[in-house]
Scaffold this active site. Sequence first.
Site, mmCIF file in Angstrom:
data_model
loop_
_atom_site.group_PDB
_atom_site.id
_atom_site.type_symbol
_atom_site.label_atom_id
_atom_site.label_comp_id
_atom_site.label_asym_id
_atom_site.label_seq_id
_atom_site.Cartn_x
_atom_site.Cartn_y
_atom_site.Cartn_z
ATOM 1 N N GLY A 233 2.872 0.067 -8.756
ATOM 2 C CA GLY A 233 2.765 -1.849 -9.594
ATOM 3 C C GLY A 233 4.054 -2.212 -9.095
ATOM 4 N N SER A 234 4.269 -3.365 -10.014
ATOM 5 C CA SER A 234 5.627 -4.024 -9.322
ATOM 6 C C SER A 234 7.008 -3.347 -10.696
ATOM 7 C CB SER A 234 5.232 -5.336 -9.920
ATOM 8 O OG SER A 234 5.259 -5.017 -11.876
ATOM 9 N N ARG A 235 8.252 -3.854 -9.655
ATOM 10 C CA ARG A 235 9.357 -3.625 -10.203
ATOM 11 C C ARG A 235 9.258 -3.860 -11.764
ATOM 12 N NH1 ARG A 235 14.779 -5.487 -8.183
ATOM 13 N NH2 ARG A 235 14.340 -4.819 -6.077
ATOM 14 N N ARG A 236 8.852 -4.525 -12.239
ATOM 15 C CA ARG A 236 8.920 -5.846 -13.665
ATOM 16 C C ARG A 236 7.837 -4.175 -14.457
ATOM 17 N NH1 ARG A 236 7.538 -10.956 -15.236
ATOM 18 N NH2 ARG A 236 5.554 -10.422 -14.789
ATOM 19 N N GLY A 237 7.110 -3.654 -14.307
ATOM 20 C CA GLY A 237 6.651 -3.177 -14.651
ATOM 21 C C GLY A 237 7.162 -1.305 -14.717
ATOM 22 N N GLY A 238 7.021 -0.777 -13.547
ATOM 23 C CA GLY A 238 7.637 0.224 -13.409
ATOM 24 C C GLY A 238 9.154 -0.020 -14.403
ATOM 25 N N LYS B 43 -4.017 5.741 -17.039
ATOM 26 C CA LYS B 43 -4.573 4.394 -17.551
ATOM 27 C C LYS B 43 -4.739 3.883 -16.033
ATOM 28 C CE LYS B 43 -2.607 0.506 -18.723
ATOM 29 N NZ LYS B 43 -3.976 -1.164 -17.754
ATOM 30 N N GLU C 87 10.741 -8.804 -2.683
ATOM 31 C CA GLU C 87 9.499 -8.475 -2.370
ATOM 32 C C GLU C 87 8.417 -9.745 -2.725
ATOM 33 O OE1 GLU C 87 7.087 -5.665 -3.415
ATOM 34 O OE2 GLU C 87 5.920 -5.206 -1.698
ATOM 35 N N CYS D 172 2.695 -1.803 0.111
ATOM 36 C CA CYS D 172 4.013 -1.436 -0.292
ATOM 37 C C CYS D 172 5.409 -1.493 0.753
ATOM 38 C CB CYS D 172 4.682 -0.597 -1.615
ATOM 39 S SG CYS D 172 3.733 1.394 -0.932
ATOM 40 N N GLU E 227 6.427 4.009 -8.438
ATOM 41 C CA GLU E 227 7.257 3.927 -7.007
ATOM 42 C C GLU E 227 6.861 2.100 -7.099
ATOM 43 O OE1 GLU E 227 4.126 4.268 -3.754
ATOM 44 O OE2 GLU E 227 4.483 2.619 -3.194
HETATM 45 N N1 LIG Z 1 5.425 -2.161 -4.260
HETATM 46 C C1 LIG Z 1 4.159 -1.900 -4.520
HETATM 47 O O1 LIG Z 1 3.602 -1.007 -3.921
HETATM 48 C C2 LIG Z 1 3.049 -2.880 -5.470
HETATM 49 C C3 LIG Z 1 3.681 -3.716 -5.685
HETATM 50 N N2 LIG Z 1 2.963 -4.341 -6.127
HETATM 51 C C4 LIG Z 1 3.265 -5.869 -6.957
HETATM 52 O O2 LIG Z 1 2.890 -5.690 -8.330
HETATM 53 C C5 LIG Z 1 2.554 -6.910 -8.403
HETATM 54 C C6 LIG Z 1 1.737 -6.779 -10.060
HETATM 55 O O3 LIG Z 1 0.257 -6.143 -9.166
HETATM 56 P P1 LIG Z 1 0.066 -5.121 -10.133
HETATM 57 O O4 LIG Z 1 -0.303 -4.086 -9.259
HETATM 58 O O5 LIG Z 1 -1.109 -5.611 -11.465
HETATM 59 O O6 LIG Z 1 1.261 -5.094 -10.674
HETATM 60 P P2 LIG Z 1 1.762 -3.991 -12.063
HETATM 61 O O7 LIG Z 1 3.298 -3.568 -12.527
HETATM 62 O O8 LIG Z 1 1.563 -5.471 -13.011
HETATM 63 O O9 LIG Z 1 0.704 -3.312 -13.290
HETATM 64 C C7 LIG Z 1 0.166 -1.820 -13.019
HETATM 65 C C8 LIG Z 1 -0.460 -1.295 -14.254
HETATM 66 O O10 LIG Z 1 1.130 -0.822 -15.200
HETATM 67 C C9 LIG Z 1 0.253 -1.472 -16.445
HETATM 68 N N3 LIG Z 1 1.373 -2.398 -16.539
HETATM 69 C C10 LIG Z 1 2.626 -3.279 -15.774
HETATM 70 N N4 LIG Z 1 3.713 -3.532 -16.879
HETATM 71 C C11 LIG Z 1 3.626 -3.518 -18.348
HETATM 72 C C12 LIG Z 1 4.427 -2.846 -19.243
HETATM 73 N N5 LIG Z 1 4.772 -3.721 -19.687
HETATM 74 N N6 LIG Z 1 4.132 -2.081 -20.337
HETATM 75 C C13 LIG Z 1 3.260 -1.167 -20.137
HETATM 76 N N7 LIG Z 1 1.778 -1.461 -18.969
HETATM 77 C C14 LIG Z 1 2.546 -2.484 -17.579
HETATM 78 C C15 LIG Z 1 -0.239 -2.839 -16.260
HETATM 79 O O11 LIG Z 1 -1.164 -3.265 -16.943
HETATM 80 P P3 LIG Z 1 -2.148 -3.786 -16.846
HETATM 81 O O12 LIG Z 1 -2.940 -4.587 -15.746
HETATM 82 O O13 LIG Z 1 -2.991 -4.851 -18.306
HETATM 83 O O14 LIG Z 1 -0.601 -5.391 -16.954
HETATM 84 C C16 LIG Z 1 -1.234 -2.308 -14.827
HETATM 85 O O15 LIG Z 1 -1.351 -0.797 -14.988
HETATM 86 C C17 LIG Z 1 2.042 -7.569 -7.240
HETATM 87 O O16 LIG Z 1 1.563 -9.064 -7.889
HETATM 88 C C18 LIG Z 1 2.417 -6.789 -6.891
HETATM 89 O O17 LIG Z 1 4.495 -7.900 -5.995
HETATM 90 C C19 LIG Z 1 1.553 -4.118 -6.839
HETATM 91 C C20 LIG Z 1 0.900 -3.526 -6.394
HETATM 92 C C21 LIG Z 1 1.430 -2.034 -5.342
HETATM 93 O O1 LIG Z 2 0.773 2.761 3.138
HETATM 94 C C1 LIG Z 2 0.219 3.263 2.649
HETATM 95 O O2 LIG Z 2 -0.871 3.900 2.977
HETATM 96 C C2 LIG Z 2 0.069 3.762 1.247
HETATM 97 C C3 LIG Z 2 0.896 2.195 0.506
HETATM 98 C C4 LIG Z 2 1.127 2.236 -0.918
HETATM 99 O O3 LIG Z 2 1.768 3.400 -1.313
HETATM 100 C C5 LIG Z 2 1.637 0.933 -1.900
HETATM 101 O O4 LIG Z 2 0.835 0.246 -0.754
HETATM 102 O O5 LIG Z 2 1.544 1.079 -3.119
#
Ligand SMILES: NC(=O)C1=CN([C@@H]2O[C@H](COP(=O)(O)OP(=O)(O)OC[C@H]3O[C@@H](n4cnc5c(N)ncnc54)[C@H](OP(=O)(O)O)[C@@H]3O)[C@@H](O)[C@H]2O)C=CC1
Ligand SMILES: O=C(O)CCC(=O)C(=O)O
Length: 530
Positions: free
Chosen positions: A241-246, A184, A393, A302, A265
Amino acid sequence: MTMTGEMLIGGGGVYGKGVAFRAVDPATGREMEPAFGGGTEDEVERACALAWEAFDIFRETGPETRARFLETIARRILDLGDALVERAVAESGLPRSRIEGERGRTVGQLRLFAQVVREGGWLDAHIDRAQPERSPLPRPDLRQRHIALGPVAVFGASNFPLAFSVAGGDTASALAAGCPVVIKAHPAHPGTSELVGRAIQAAVAECRLPDGVFSMLFDSGHAAGTALVADWRIKAVGFTGSRRGGIALMNVAAARREPIPVYAEMSSVNPIFLLPAALETRAETLGKAFAASLTMGAGQFCTNPGLVLAVDGPGLDRFLEAASAALRESAAATMLTPGIHAAYDDGVRRLTARSDVRTVARGQACAGPNQCQAALFATDAAAFLSDPGLQEEVFGSASLVVRCPEVATMRAVAERLEGQLTATVHTDDADADMARQLFPTLERKAGRVLFNGWPTGVEVCHAIVHGGPFPATSDSRTTSVGALAIRRFLRPVCYQDVPAALLPEAVQDGNPLNLWRRVDGDLQGPVGRG
Ligand SMILES: NC(=O)C1=CN([C@@H]2O[C@H](COP(=O)(O)OP(=O)(O)OC[C@H]3O[C@@H](n4cnc5c(N)ncnc54)[C@H](OP(=O)(O)O)[C@@H]3O)[C@@H](O)[C@H]2O)C=CC1
Ligand SMILES: O=C(O)CCC(=O)C(=O)O
């Protein structure tokens, strides 16, 4: 290669019937061509059906075939040349040098997994031969190897358009394990995703593998991604991605008739512990280096150092002065998406508004849309310990310094931290006892413990762990970067008294794959590989 806006389903391209969307150049705020058709449940169904059809053939391809496939993907990504770099720069706002470095890392990762697949250790072959004469009970013939879990759903990350996206670490490790991948794509970089996806699709054809080994979906909302994780043919999920998405995806996976593992992650503030002697001897150097780590890539890692702990005193004051001076000089940098930028500004506003948090320094003011103005905050240990919200975060170049009255308080704070990807200690010889006392806590809290360095920049190798207890990841037993990542997508199978003609090569008597194997408890080396 031209971009069409199509999803890649098996060997073909399909323009999604769902809501169309365009990439946004975060540096200008302008939309880019082409429009990408969002996926619907029909396309999810087709991609999963093809992946399932491909699974039994793909998982039994020999190590050499699979290794060559990974190397072919790497070559085809490099063949995309400048078009890929330019599109990734435009879609992410990241500088060209960063994207070029990330492309190198992506290709290196694929090649590392090719080497891992060839070497065969992941099969983890064991043989316990039959003991028909054993008393009181005879022992049957028992053999074990690892097999691929099944088709894997991978969610591309916004912050690494190449190394954690379509051909990133999750995809490379799943393919290496023998799992077809349905990705995806992240909507922040659909053009980059299409280019890389087409390189993988061409590699599938060149290596004469079944079409369903790879598919790529777009989704302009959450419907296609959710349907993908819910599909019975998907057997594991990789996410950054985000905690909420994960957590949303973990819930979907757990609610299935057959729950499946989600390797997500998510969130980490990566605490930095500055011990007293280290501060005493090099507070200025530490402050400057900290600011560089904090502002790298607009803090969109991250592994970004979002929390600093130190004993209050002149050493910490000198550290803060040096860090503040460097931060004030730091130019605002474009963030990945308008949404990520808005989330950053919100987080900074929340901290600024608190009476128990002081704004220590800000970076240079924003000079364009979606820019991150670095921010350094300070609070005291009592405030930090009384509000878990201060551990959250803020994704971007923002960090919170916690002033502790004594070293014992640093340990108390460490004990209260959530799970982390990394924990860093800066020490000098005179700090040795304190470092020893902190160490067991840090091992329990983090996937990687570092001394006298900075957590940003993850090495892709055999020993790396890019993981950690929740909420850093959903499963602390593994890693999303490095050779060990292949284990997430494998499971052991035991063959009891299976006829020789049916035994997989990994556990056949003649050791045709030339593996290291444990036979009747003894480790036996492959011929010529000593
Ligand atoms: N810790 C880390 O490594 C990272 C943290 N983040 C955090 O995430 C926030 C948003 O960034 P983003 O990268 O877009 O991360 P998200 O978690 O919002 O999205 C990541 C992926 O998951 C999908 N997704 C998210 N929520 C759902 C759901 N409920 N059901 C199905 N699919 C979902 C998104 O689709 P769609 O985009 O269509 O919503 C996207 O493809 C940042 O502001 C940051 O706080 C981001 C990147 C890395
Ligand atoms: O710092 C890195 O190289 C990896 C970091 C990472 O996994 C992320 O930011 O999502």
